[in-house]
Design a protein around this motif. Structure first.
Motif, PDB file in Angstrom:
ATOM      1  N   LYS A   1      -5.155 -14.750   6.377  1.00  0.00           N
ATOM      2  CA  LYS A   1      -5.162 -13.382   5.720  1.00  0.00           C
ATOM      3  C   LYS A   1      -5.064 -12.281   6.904  1.00  0.00           C
TER       4      LYS A   1
ATOM      5  N   LEU B   1      -8.136  -8.812  11.586  1.00  0.00           N
ATOM      6  CA  LEU B   1      -7.931  -7.241  10.952  1.00  0.00           C
ATOM      7  C   LEU B   1      -7.251  -6.388  11.863  1.00  0.00           C
TER       8      LEU B   1
ATOM      9  N   SER C   1       1.026  -1.023   0.532  1.00  0.00           N
ATOM     10  CA  SER C   1      -0.241   0.123  -0.350  1.00  0.00           C
ATOM     11  C   SER C   1       0.161   1.156  -0.043  1.00  0.00           C
TER      12      SER C   1
ATOM     13  N   ALA D   1      -4.528  -3.611  -1.651  1.00  0.00           N
ATOM     14  CA  ALA D   1      -4.654  -4.753  -0.110  1.00  0.00           C
ATOM     15  C   ALA D   1      -5.414  -5.431  -0.984  1.00  0.00           C
TER      16      ALA D   1
ATOM     17  N   PHE E   1      -5.551  -9.551  -1.452  1.00  0.00           N
ATOM     18  CA  PHE E   1      -6.045 -10.771  -0.756  1.00  0.00           C
ATOM     19  C   PHE E   1      -6.399 -11.676  -1.048  1.00  0.00           C
TER      20      PHE E   1
ATOM     21  N   ILE F   1     -10.218 -11.570   3.833  1.00  0.00           N
ATOM     22  CA  ILE F   1     -10.005 -11.692   5.393  1.00  0.00           C
ATOM     23  C   ILE F   1     -10.424 -12.001   6.119  1.00  0.00           C
TER      24      ILE F   1
ATOM     25  N   MET G   1      -4.473  -7.692   7.334  1.00  0.00           N
ATOM     26  CA  MET G   1      -4.938  -6.975   7.460  1.00  0.00           C
ATOM     27  C   MET G   1      -4.967  -5.778   8.350  1.00  0.00           C
TER      28      MET G   1
ATOM     29  N   ILE H   1      -0.917  -6.927   5.958  1.00  0.00           N
ATOM     30  CA  ILE H   1      -0.845  -6.222   4.733  1.00  0.00           C
ATOM     31  C   ILE H   1      -0.300  -4.954   5.835  1.00  0.00           C
TER      32      ILE H   1
ATOM     33  N   THR I   1      -3.665   0.155   3.700  1.00  0.00           N
ATOM     34  CA  THR I   1      -4.393  -0.281   2.719  1.00  0.00           C
ATOM     35  C   THR I   1      -6.165  -0.455   2.397  1.00  0.00           C
TER      36      THR I   1
ATOM     37  N   THR J   1      -5.308  -1.057   8.936  1.00  0.00           N
ATOM     38  CA  THR J   1      -5.930  -0.589   8.484  1.00  0.00           C
ATOM     39  C   THR J   1      -6.217   1.201   9.488  1.00  0.00           C
TER      40      THR J   1
END
Length: 291
Positions: free
Chosen positions: A111, A135, A31, A95, A99, A132, A113, A83, A89, A115
């Motif tokens: 996976k 998170l 990103s 991103a 994924f 995802i 992520m 990521i 992201t 943010t």
């Protein structure tokens, strides 16, 4: 179906409770852009600083399958592809595109992520549909006046907002986004950068608020004094531990954060294999775009 919270605490190094986990992760520096202006964030491209927001290079989504394959060869302990930058992201589509590729090529890898959450509420369905498993959202305050001391502004739908107005938009979108993602059965971790004299007395309120919106685990990250907050001091170990104890009344607390680079590869706290995978570049300050 997303990996559940209990499984994440055994397979994801950033969710491990109790002693430090032995699972590895690869951070994919996908990103390039960010849409908020954190006063403690100084993103760079180099090969020596060990902190978030730093990477050797920014890669393209189509490069990630090969990067993951080569990383698994040197570190078979990798269970997670994450990521976390160097920008946000959700500020670009890179991103989520990545994924979707990972879900096809590596269906068994977790996976993850991270943010800032500015666009999380409106992009929640895209995040969920990208498959995802976990998170992480960085929430540094739930009081706009406090957030404004940590964040200079946001770029939101083409408009630059500052001060408490920017903070109100960000906080609302973060909490609403966490609620939507957790409601879909995806585990949410919240990171908070602890800044003495700004949000240290507010930390309990943050933990309570994010727990009520569905977050499962909370990570308090000590400030690295830099950028506009270079004159602030880092919190002491005693202050960090006290903050964690106060927050444990509301939510599980993660205690082993290594403040990883955006291109980290390996088991946190062990050997970092990123120099074998990513390009080495001459250290220089890079002006990442906002938006």
């Amino acid at each position: 179906m997303a990996v559940n919270y209990e499984e994440l605490t055994t397979k994801h190094p950033c969710f491990a409770l109790g002693k430090k986990g032995s699972s590895g992760r690869i951070h994919l520096p996908i990103s390039p852009a960010c849409n908020i202006e954190c006063k403690f964030c100084d993103r760079k491209i180099n090969d020596h600083e060990k902190r978030p927001g730093v990477t050797r290079e920014v890669i393209k989504p189509e490069e990630t399958p090969d990067v993951i394959r080569r990383s698994l060869e040197v570190c078979p302990d990798i269970t997670v592809a994450g990521i976390a930058g160097p920008g946000d992201t959700l500020a670009t589509d890179h991103a989520l595109e990545t994924f979707r590729l990972i879900a096809k090529e590596f269906p068994d890898i977790i996976k993850c992520m991270s943010t800032n959450g500015l666009l999380l509420a409106e992009k929640a369905d895209e995040v969920i549909n990208a498959g995802i498993d976990s998170l992480t959202v960085t929430v540094n305050a739930v009081d706009p006046d406090i957030e404004a001391k940590l964040n200079g502004g946001i770029l939101y739908h083409g408009v630059h907002y500052t001060s408490a107005e920017a903070a109100e938009i960000l906080i609302k979108n973060q909490l609403e986004g966490i609620r939507k993602i957790s409601g879909a059965g995806i585990t949410v971790k919240v990171n908070t950068v602890l800044v003495p004299g700004i949000n240290d007395e507010h930390i309990e309120e943050i933990a309570k608020a994010v727990s009520e919106t569905g977050a499962s685990i909370y990570n308090i990250i000590p400030l690295i004094p830099q950028h506009e907050l270079s004159d602030c001091r880092a919190p002491s170990c005693v202050e960090i531990d006290a903050a964690r104890q106060r927050c444990e009344k509301y939510i599980d607390v993660f205690r082993h954060c290594q403040r990883c680079r955006a291109d980290a590869i390996g088991v946190p706290g062990g050997e970092d294999f990123s120099d074998r995978i990513y390009l080495k570049r001459i250290s220089h300050k890079d002006t990442f775009s906002h938006g």
